[in-house]
Motif scaffolding. Structure first.
Motif, short mmCIF file in Angstrom:
data_model
loop_
_atom_site.label_atom_id
_atom_site.label_comp_id
_atom_site.label_asym_id
_atom_site.label_seq_id
_atom_site.Cartn_x
_atom_site.Cartn_y
_atom_site.Cartn_z
N GLY A 80 0.78 -1.23 0.00
CA GLY A 80 0.00 0.00 0.00
C GLY A 80 0.81 1.28 0.00
O GLY A 80 0.25 2.37 0.18
N TYR A 81 2.12 1.19 -0.24
CA TYR A 81 2.96 2.39 -0.20
C TYR A 81 3.02 3.14 -1.53
O TYR A 81 3.39 4.31 -1.56
N ILE A 82 2.68 2.46 -2.60
CA ILE A 82 2.67 3.12 -3.90
C ILE A 82 1.47 2.66 -4.71
O ILE A 82 0.88 1.62 -4.43
N GLU A 83 1.14 3.46 -5.70
CA GLU A 83 0.12 3.10 -6.69
C GLU A 83 0.78 3.16 -8.06
O GLU A 83 1.62 4.03 -8.31
N ILE A 84 0.39 2.26 -8.92
CA ILE A 84 0.87 2.26 -10.30
C ILE A 84 -0.32 2.59 -11.18
O ILE A 84 -1.33 1.89 -11.16
N ARG A 85 -0.18 3.71 -11.92
CA ARG A 85 -1.29 4.17 -12.78
C ARG A 85 -0.78 4.46 -14.17
O ARG A 85 0.37 4.85 -14.35
N PRO A 86 -1.67 4.33 -15.16
CA PRO A 86 -1.26 4.64 -16.54
C PRO A 86 -0.94 6.12 -16.69
O PRO A 86 -1.55 6.97 -16.03
N ASP A 87 0.00 6.41 -17.54
CA ASP A 87 0.34 7.78 -17.89
C ASP A 87 -0.88 8.43 -18.57
O ASP A 87 -1.60 7.77 -19.32
N ARG A 88 -1.11 9.69 -18.31
CA ARG A 88 -2.27 10.37 -18.89
C ARG A 88 -2.18 10.48 -20.41
O ARG A 88 -3.19 10.43 -21.11
N ASP A 100 -0.57 8.00 0.69
CA ASP A 100 -0.56 8.63 2.02
C ASP A 100 0.18 7.77 3.03
O ASP A 100 0.80 8.29 3.97
N LEU A 101 0.13 6.46 2.85
CA LEU A 101 0.82 5.54 3.76
C LEU A 101 2.34 5.80 3.73
O LEU A 101 3.01 5.69 4.76
N THR A 102 2.86 6.18 2.58
CA THR A 102 4.28 6.50 2.46
C THR A 102 4.61 7.74 3.27
O THR A 102 5.65 7.80 3.95
N GLU A 103 3.73 8.72 3.23
CA GLU A 103 3.96 9.95 4.01
C GLU A 103 3.93 9.64 5.51
O GLU A 103 4.73 10.18 6.27
N GLU A 104 3.04 8.76 5.94
CA GLU A 104 3.00 8.34 7.35
C GLU A 104 4.30 7.66 7.75
O GLU A 104 4.83 7.90 8.83
N LEU A 105 4.81 6.82 6.86
CA LEU A 105 6.07 6.12 7.12
C LEU A 105 7.21 7.13 7.24
O LEU A 105 8.04 7.02 8.15
#
Length: 155
Positions: A80-88, A100-105
């Motif tokens: 849950g630390y990153i998301e992988i999304r297609p380029d726009r 947000d979990l990365t920011e908490e870490l």
């Protein structure tokens, strides 16, 4: 036991790079409960990009292979630390985003990481640390040149 004084300094540096990287990984793996040192480094590397990077961009900048970075990223995604999304613009390209979990870490380990860095480099003066940084950058640049030259060779 070998007399270290008789070893060519190039070989000492070469060996010490490996030893230092291994020691750093062991210490960070022990300190961080949620993720590994290599996963932590991948998250840090995301910050150097202006826009969310592709897997290829992240791997190249981190100095690792596409396959190694893919394994790290998939584990971070699963946690849950990153998301992988297609380029726009190019739907074939996949971009990597922190959650947000990365920011908490980051907040959790911020104070400890500052203490760790001060302690780690306390054996060097500010000038020595700057010189070490300069030398490591030059070695890294040379390795990139060597890799590019090697990739240009025909099999």
């Amino acid at each position: 036991m070998i007399d270290l004084e008789t070893i060519d300094p190039m070989y000492m540096v070469f060996g010490n790079i490996f030893t230092t990287a291994n020691q750093l990984q062991v210490i960070l793996d022990q300190e961080m409960e949620e993720i590994t040192a290599k996963q932590f480094y991948a998250l840090i590397m995301l910050d150097i990009f202006e826009d969310a990077p592709t897997l290829k961009e992240l791997a190249e900048q981190s100095g690792t292979s596409h396959q190694n970075m893919k394994q790290i990223i998939l584990k971070l995604q699963h946690k849950g630390y990153i998301e992988i999304r297609p380029d726009r613009k190019d739907k074939r390209a996949m971009r990597i985003y922190k959650t947000d979990l990365t920011e908490e870490l980051s907040k959790k380990y911020d104070a400890n990481s500052k203490i760790f860095m001060k302690e780690l480099f306390s054996c060097l003066s500010k000038d020595e640390t700057a010189k070490l940084s300069e030398y490591l950058i030059r070695i890294s640049q040379q390795m990139r040149k060597m890799k590019e030259a090697n990739n240009g060779k025909e099999d």
